[in-house]
Write a protein that holds these residues in place. Structure first.
Motif, PDB file in Angstrom:
ATOM      1  N   TYR A 121      40.564  36.828  31.404  1.00  0.00           N
ATOM      2  CA  TYR A 121      39.482  37.780  31.158  1.00  0.00           C
ATOM      3  C   TYR A 121      38.530  37.257  30.082  1.00  0.00           C
ATOM      4  CZ  TYR A 121      37.141  42.094  29.711  1.00  0.00           C
ATOM      5  OH  TYR A 121      36.203  43.036  29.384  1.00  0.00           O
ATOM      6  N   GLU A 122      39.076  36.585  29.063  1.00  0.00           N
ATOM      7  CA  GLU A 122      38.258  36.133  27.934  1.00  0.00           C
ATOM      8  C   GLU A 122      37.596  34.792  28.198  1.00  0.00           C
ATOM      9  OE1 GLU A 122      40.921  36.089  24.647  1.00  0.00           O
ATOM     10  OE2 GLU A 122      40.995  38.285  24.453  1.00  0.00           O
TER      11      GLU A 122
ATOM     12  N   GLU B  47      40.186  30.455  36.522  1.00  0.00           N
ATOM     13  CA  GLU B  47      40.291  31.169  37.786  1.00  0.00           C
ATOM     14  C   GLU B  47      41.759  31.435  38.094  1.00  0.00           C
ATOM     15  OE1 GLU B  47      38.342  28.945  40.808  1.00  0.00           O
ATOM     16  OE2 GLU B  47      36.339  29.601  40.215  1.00  0.00           O
ATOM     17  N   ILE B  48      42.021  32.556  38.761  1.00  0.00           N
ATOM     18  CA  ILE B  48      43.385  32.928  39.113  1.00  0.00           C
ATOM     19  C   ILE B  48      43.544  32.904  40.626  1.00  0.00           C
ATOM     20  CG2 ILE B  48      45.136  34.732  38.962  1.00  0.00           C
ATOM     21  CD1 ILE B  48      43.947  35.703  36.454  1.00  0.00           C
ATOM     22  N   SER B  49      44.615  32.283  41.097  1.00  0.00           N
ATOM     23  CA  SER B  49      44.899  32.218  42.534  1.00  0.00           C
ATOM     24  C   SER B  49      45.958  33.257  42.879  1.00  0.00           C
ATOM     25  CB  SER B  49      45.405  30.822  42.917  1.00  0.00           C
ATOM     26  OG  SER B  49      44.432  29.853  42.608  1.00  0.00           O
ATOM     27  N   PHE B  50      45.824  33.848  44.057  1.00  0.00           N
ATOM     28  CA  PHE B  50      46.719  34.916  44.478  1.00  0.00           C
ATOM     29  C   PHE B  50      47.254  34.650  45.874  1.00  0.00           C
ATOM     30  CE2 PHE B  50      43.273  36.502  41.856  1.00  0.00           C
ATOM     31  CZ  PHE B  50      43.982  36.947  40.752  1.00  0.00           C
TER      32      PHE B  50
ATOM     33  N   LEU C  75      36.341  44.053  37.144  1.00  0.00           N
ATOM     34  CA  LEU C  75      36.814  45.352  37.623  1.00  0.00           C
ATOM     35  C   LEU C  75      38.335  45.347  37.718  1.00  0.00           C
ATOM     36  CD1 LEU C  75      34.203  45.848  40.515  1.00  0.00           C
ATOM     37  CD2 LEU C  75      34.024  46.601  38.138  1.00  0.00           C
ATOM     38  N   ASN C  76      38.908  46.526  37.809  1.00  0.00           N
ATOM     39  CA  ASN C  76      40.369  46.653  37.856  1.00  0.00           C
ATOM     40  C   ASN C  76      40.803  47.054  39.271  1.00  0.00           C
ATOM     41  OD1 ASN C  76      43.059  47.061  37.444  1.00  0.00           O
ATOM     42  ND2 ASN C  76      42.833  48.509  35.769  1.00  0.00           N
TER      43      ASN C  76
END
Length: 453
Positions: free
Chosen positions: A44-45, A50-53, A232-233
């Motif tokens: 977030y900061e 990048e995050i992989s899912f 966003l959440n």
């Protein structure tokens, strides 16, 4: 004596913790749950992360990456329960009371004094039918028929529900949840709204060029919209819990195979981080840029984080492999094979400081063929055998006491002194007071209270 100020050089040797070392120490001592929260905060900061899912935006907090299994020991074992079913206590499997989503929403509902009685009942019904993600999957027509009201009235109450905190609750699905948050956001981003509404899968697959061509915008504008969407959440109700059971995620798996044991460091629940190629290309293509130093600083921070995660994984694996190597009897026989072991024993094997071993085993769990344990359970004190260099783990002694008492004659149960004699016959000299203490630790009453008349 001359008094005054003077300038001179002095050479000293001292330990200095670099930011990289400080971060590695922090990451190493995190449990799996704490690490997930830490990585989400870092992503977030830091805009370059990048995050992989596993699924395209199906879960913005899960990953399916797993460390390859490595053959560590060529030994076999027989499965046996560590504590047995008789020690199961359902009370220990409940967590402390926490605020639920339903109670949170009903509390807000009580403050809406302008609602009519029928409207309040409808809202209570809608709140009670939210799923675990806070989504409302009820059919409006069926609900209207159930309360004998118009569909418009039901949709109006759904809008009231969606206006409650947290923003996004009461949505139909993930897309609707994100759209609600975009509508309520003070900075209305029309491109982000269009992407979420029609191109969520394209966004997950990073088809930025396709989106840019459709809306005649630059790739950079699409990237900015994507970054905005990531703020966003997708699971606005994730911090509420309706399940009182506390589940433990093993940090390490030890599995039995024909030729030995496979040791796996579990990272299947943690997000997989990577550095965005967009920012790397941006620096390469724009060497003279006011934001160059800012981006390079964040890239360096991201690289340090990735290095720290890799180091945590390797350290945790080495510690677990050494524990398995030292406690081979336990992995073959179970609790009766557990031998005394200290943090110093492992630190000397790995040639690292004891504090590193302490951090690596703190709040960590290991799944073994004999059950799930804390890594700290393997570090136990021991008692020396008579006329022998061998030692016996205190945990093993307690287990033997429990077995002896379980098999005793209930009419003439063993006294503490009798237990002392039994252990002395096996070559272990244990005082009656020590036996009494171990028995109390196990929650076993004295012989007089165990006697059956």
């Amino acid at each position: 004596m001359q008094v005054g100020f003077e300038l001179y050089q002095k050479q000293i040797l001292k330990l200095s913790l670099t930011p990289e070392l400080q971060q590695s120490i922090k990451i190493l001592q995190y449990s799996t749950h704490e690490l997930i929260g830490f990585l989400n905060q870092q992503a977030y900061e830091n805009p370059v992360l990048e995050i992989s899912f596993k699924d395209p935006l199906g879960s913005l907090s899960e990953s399916s990456v797993r460390t390859p299994k490595i053959n560590s020991l060529k030994r076999s074992s027989k499965s046996k329960s560590f504590y047995g079913d008789n020690d199961y206590n359902p009370i220990n499997n409940y967590s402390i009371n926490t605020e639920t989503l339903e109670s949170h929403l009903l509390e807000q509902l009580s403050l809406l004094s302008s609602l009519k009685a029928i409207e309040r009942r409808i809202l209570q019904f809608l709140i009670g039918n939210l799923n675990e993600y806070g989504f409302l999957e009820l059919d409006a027509n069926w609900t209207a028929s159930h309360f004998s009201v118009s569909v418009e009235e039901i949709e109006k109450m759904i809008q009231v529900l969606q206006s409650l905190d947290p923003i996004g609750v009461g949505a139909k699905d993930l897309t609707d949840c994100l759209l609600i948050q975009l509508r309520e956001h003070e900075d209305r981003n029309e491109l982000a709204y269009k992407i979420v509404k029609k191109h969520l899968t394209d966004l997950a697959e990073k088809r930025y060029r396709k989106i840019a061509a459709l809306y005649k915008v630059t790739i950079q504008e699409v990237q900015e919209a994507a970054d905005f969407i990531r703020t966003l959440n997708p699971r606005p109700v994730s911090h509420f819990s309706n399940d009182l059971t506390h589940y433990i995620i093993p940090d390490v798996y030890v599995e039995k195979e024909k030729e030995g044991f496979l040791i796996t460091v579990n990272d299947s629940c943690t997000p997989k981080l990577s550095i965005s190629p967009f920012y790397k290309d941006h620096i390469a293509l724009n060497p003279v840029n006011l934001a160059k130093d800012y981006i390079k600083g964040h890239i360096n921070d991201a690289q340090l984080l990735l290095k720290g995660l890799e180091q945590r994984q390797m350290t945790l694996y080495k510690v677990a492999a050494t524990i398995v190597d030292e406690q081979q009897e336990f992995f073959m026989k179970g609790i009766t094979g557990l031998k005394p072991m200290t943090l110093k024993d492992i630190s000397e094997k790995l040639q690292v400081h004891e504090s590193t071993i302490s951090r690596a085993t703190s709040n960590k769990y290991i799944q073994t063929p004999h059950g799930l344990f804390k890594l700290r359970n393997f570090f136990t004190r021991g008692l020396n055998r008579v006329n022998s260099q061998a030692t016996e783990s205190t945990t093993t002694i307690k287990e033997k006491i429990k077995v002896l008492i379980a098999d005793e004659d209930k009419i003439k149960p063993f006294s503490d002194q009798k237990l002392c004699q039994i252990f002395e016959n096996e070559g272990m000299k244990i005082s009656r007071r020590t036996i009494a203490k171990y028995r109390e630790d196990l929650g076993i009453p004295g012989s007089s209270k165990r006697r059956r008349f």
